[in-house]
Design a protein around this motif. Structure first.
Motif, short mmCIF file in Angstrom:
data_model
loop_
_atom_site.label_atom_id
_atom_site.label_comp_id
_atom_site.label_asym_id
_atom_site.label_seq_id
_atom_site.Cartn_x
_atom_site.Cartn_y
_atom_site.Cartn_z
N ILE A 151 64.03 116.07 29.59
CA ILE A 151 64.72 114.80 29.83
C ILE A 151 64.48 113.91 28.62
CG2 ILE A 151 64.80 112.74 31.29
CD1 ILE A 151 63.94 114.53 33.63
N GLY A 152 65.54 113.47 27.97
CA GLY A 152 65.44 112.77 26.70
C GLY A 152 64.94 111.34 26.81
N ASP A 153 64.69 110.75 25.65
CA ASP A 153 64.22 109.37 25.57
C ASP A 153 65.24 108.42 26.21
OD1 ASP A 153 62.11 110.38 24.13
OD2 ASP A 153 62.80 109.62 22.18
N TYR A 154 64.73 107.53 27.06
CA TYR A 154 65.53 106.49 27.70
C TYR A 154 66.73 107.05 28.47
CZ TYR A 154 62.69 103.49 24.73
OH TYR A 154 61.61 102.87 24.13
N ALA A 155 66.62 108.29 28.94
CA ALA A 155 67.74 108.96 29.60
C ALA A 155 68.24 108.20 30.82
CB ALA A 155 67.35 110.38 29.99
N PHE A 156 67.32 107.60 31.59
CA PHE A 156 67.69 106.88 32.81
C PHE A 156 67.33 105.39 32.70
CE2 PHE A 156 67.07 111.28 34.05
CZ PHE A 156 68.16 111.53 34.86
N CYS A 157 67.19 104.91 31.50
CA CYS A 157 66.76 103.52 31.29
C CYS A 157 67.68 102.53 32.01
CB CYS A 157 66.73 103.23 29.79
SG CYS A 157 66.32 101.53 29.37
N HIS A 158 67.05 101.61 32.76
CA HIS A 158 67.79 100.55 33.46
C HIS A 158 68.90 101.12 34.34
CE1 HIS A 158 69.88 96.47 33.61
NE2 HIS A 158 68.66 96.29 34.08
N CYS A 159 68.61 102.26 34.95
CA CYS A 159 69.58 102.95 35.81
C CYS A 159 69.32 102.60 37.27
CB CYS A 159 69.45 104.45 35.58
SG CYS A 159 70.50 105.47 36.63
N GLY A 160 70.39 102.51 38.05
CA GLY A 160 70.27 102.13 39.45
C GLY A 160 69.96 103.28 40.37
N VAL A 161 68.94 104.05 40.04
CA VAL A 161 68.53 105.18 40.87
C VAL A 161 67.36 104.75 41.74
CG1 VAL A 161 67.01 106.08 39.06
CG2 VAL A 161 67.86 107.62 40.84
N SER A 162 67.37 105.16 43.02
CA SER A 162 66.27 104.80 43.91
C SER A 162 65.29 105.96 44.13
CB SER A 162 66.80 104.30 45.26
OG SER A 162 67.57 105.31 45.90
N TRP A 163 65.78 107.17 44.08
CA TRP A 163 64.90 108.33 44.17
C TRP A 163 65.51 109.49 43.39
CZ3 TRP A 163 66.86 112.86 46.18
CH2 TRP A 163 68.01 112.75 46.96
N ILE A 164 64.66 110.37 42.91
CA ILE A 164 65.14 111.50 42.12
C ILE A 164 64.13 112.62 42.19
CG2 ILE A 164 64.12 110.74 39.93
CD1 ILE A 164 66.79 111.61 38.59
N THR A 165 64.63 113.85 42.21
CA THR A 165 63.77 115.03 42.19
C THR A 165 63.96 115.73 40.85
OG1 THR A 165 63.88 115.34 44.59
CG2 THR A 165 63.24 117.25 43.27
N ILE A 166 62.89 115.86 40.11
CA ILE A 166 62.92 116.57 38.84
C ILE A 166 62.60 118.03 39.11
CG2 ILE A 166 61.89 116.75 36.55
CD1 ILE A 166 61.36 113.75 36.69
N PRO A 167 63.44 118.94 38.72
CA PRO A 167 63.21 120.35 39.06
C PRO A 167 62.00 120.95 38.36
CG PRO A 167 65.07 120.15 37.56
CD PRO A 167 64.70 118.76 37.97
N ALA A 168 61.50 122.05 38.92
CA ALA A 168 60.28 122.69 38.42
C ALA A 168 60.45 123.21 37.00
CB ALA A 168 59.88 123.82 39.35
N SER A 169 61.67 123.38 36.54
CA SER A 169 61.92 123.91 35.19
C SER A 169 61.62 122.90 34.09
CB SER A 169 63.39 124.34 35.08
OG SER A 169 64.25 123.27 35.46
N VAL A 170 61.56 121.62 34.42
CA VAL A 170 61.36 120.57 33.40
C VAL A 170 59.92 120.57 32.91
CG1 VAL A 170 61.33 118.07 33.00
CG2 VAL A 170 63.25 119.11 34.20
N THR A 171 59.77 120.55 31.57
CA THR A 171 58.43 120.51 30.98
C THR A 171 58.14 119.21 30.23
OG1 THR A 171 59.21 121.64 28.97
CG2 THR A 171 58.35 123.03 30.74
N SER A 172 59.19 118.46 29.87
CA SER A 172 58.94 117.22 29.13
C SER A 172 59.86 116.09 29.60
CB SER A 172 59.14 117.44 27.63
OG SER A 172 60.49 117.75 27.33
N ILE A 173 59.28 114.89 29.66
CA ILE A 173 60.00 113.67 30.03
C ILE A 173 59.83 112.70 28.87
CG2 ILE A 173 60.14 111.75 31.65
CD1 ILE A 173 58.96 113.65 33.78
N GLY A 174 60.91 112.27 28.28
CA GLY A 174 60.87 111.52 27.04
C GLY A 174 60.41 110.07 27.17
N LYS A 175 60.24 109.47 26.04
CA LYS A 175 59.83 108.07 25.94
C LYS A 175 60.82 107.17 26.68
CE LYS A 175 59.10 104.48 22.41
NZ LYS A 175 59.10 104.21 20.95
#
Length: 208
Positions: A151-175
């Motif tokens: 998941i890249g840098d600021y990918a969801f920045c200021h986004c109107g999401v209330s809940w999210i499931t990150i799948p087991a395949s993800v190894t990095s979450i960006g700045k």
């Protein structure tokens, strides 16, 4: 036009995009397309009603018709379609482009951010690009497949999401990935994540 039996008995066809230039669909063009569920038409409902559709096209007529607001590319082998029901569907394979927060390098759907209600990232996408969903408003629902590894840098920045499931395949979450997601109250982070960038959850006041 789409001619006689063009897609006849294509039993594995699940979705199709029909361009606005189509004015007629011939007999049996979609006959036997037993898996067809979604049709994306690149114009309005009124224009769809003007198309001459011959008989024996029940799979087409019984499918969900989505009217395309905008579409384009978001990766070398990824495409996106935004339909009038607020669904942003991303399909294809490989990495999503990295974008910037504004200007010519902003996400191609940025001008429609207030119309997006659901984001469906198809299996095959391997990353979520930088700034991909910056400022997407409302309580947006996201579907992220197991093929995504970063998941890249600021990918969801200021986004109107209330809940999210990150799948087991993800190894990095960006700045700053979820920076100022003030409505985010629940997130599932898999144990396989090995790096989380600075400020990734800064100002996510409802978390914890």
């Amino acid at each position: 036009s789409i001619e006689y039996r063009t897609f006849g008995d294509c039993t594995s066809l699940t979705n199709i995009t029909i361009p606005a230039s189509v004015t007629s669909i011939g007999w049996y063009a979609f006959d036997g397309c037993t898996s067809l569920a979604d049709v994306y038409y690149a114009s309005t409902e009124a224009d769809w009603g003007k198309i001459t559709i011959a008989s024996d096209n029940d799979p087409l007529l019984n499918a969900n018709i989505h009217y395309v607001v905008a579409s384009g590319k978001c990766g070398d082998d990824l495409t996106w379609v935004l339909t009038d029901d607020g669904t942003l569907a991303i399909s294809g394979t490989g990495a999503m482009y990295d974008f910037s927060g504004s200007g010519s390098d902003a996400t191609p759907w940025y001008s429609y951010y207030d119309k997006i209600e659901t984001v469906q990232i198809g299996d095959g996408a391997t990353s979520i690009g930088a700034y991909a969903f910056l400022n997407v408003a409302g309580n947006v629902k996201f579907t992220i497949p197991e093929s995504v590894t970063s998941i890249g840098d600021y990918a969801f920045c200021h986004c109107g999401v209330s809940w999210i499931t990150i799948p087991a395949s993800v190894t990095s979450i960006g700045k700053g990935a979820f920076y100022i997601c003030t409505g985010l109250w629940q997130i599932t982070i898999p144990e396989g994540v090995t790096s989380i960038g600075d400020y990734a959850f800064e100002y996510c006041e409802r978390l914890g």
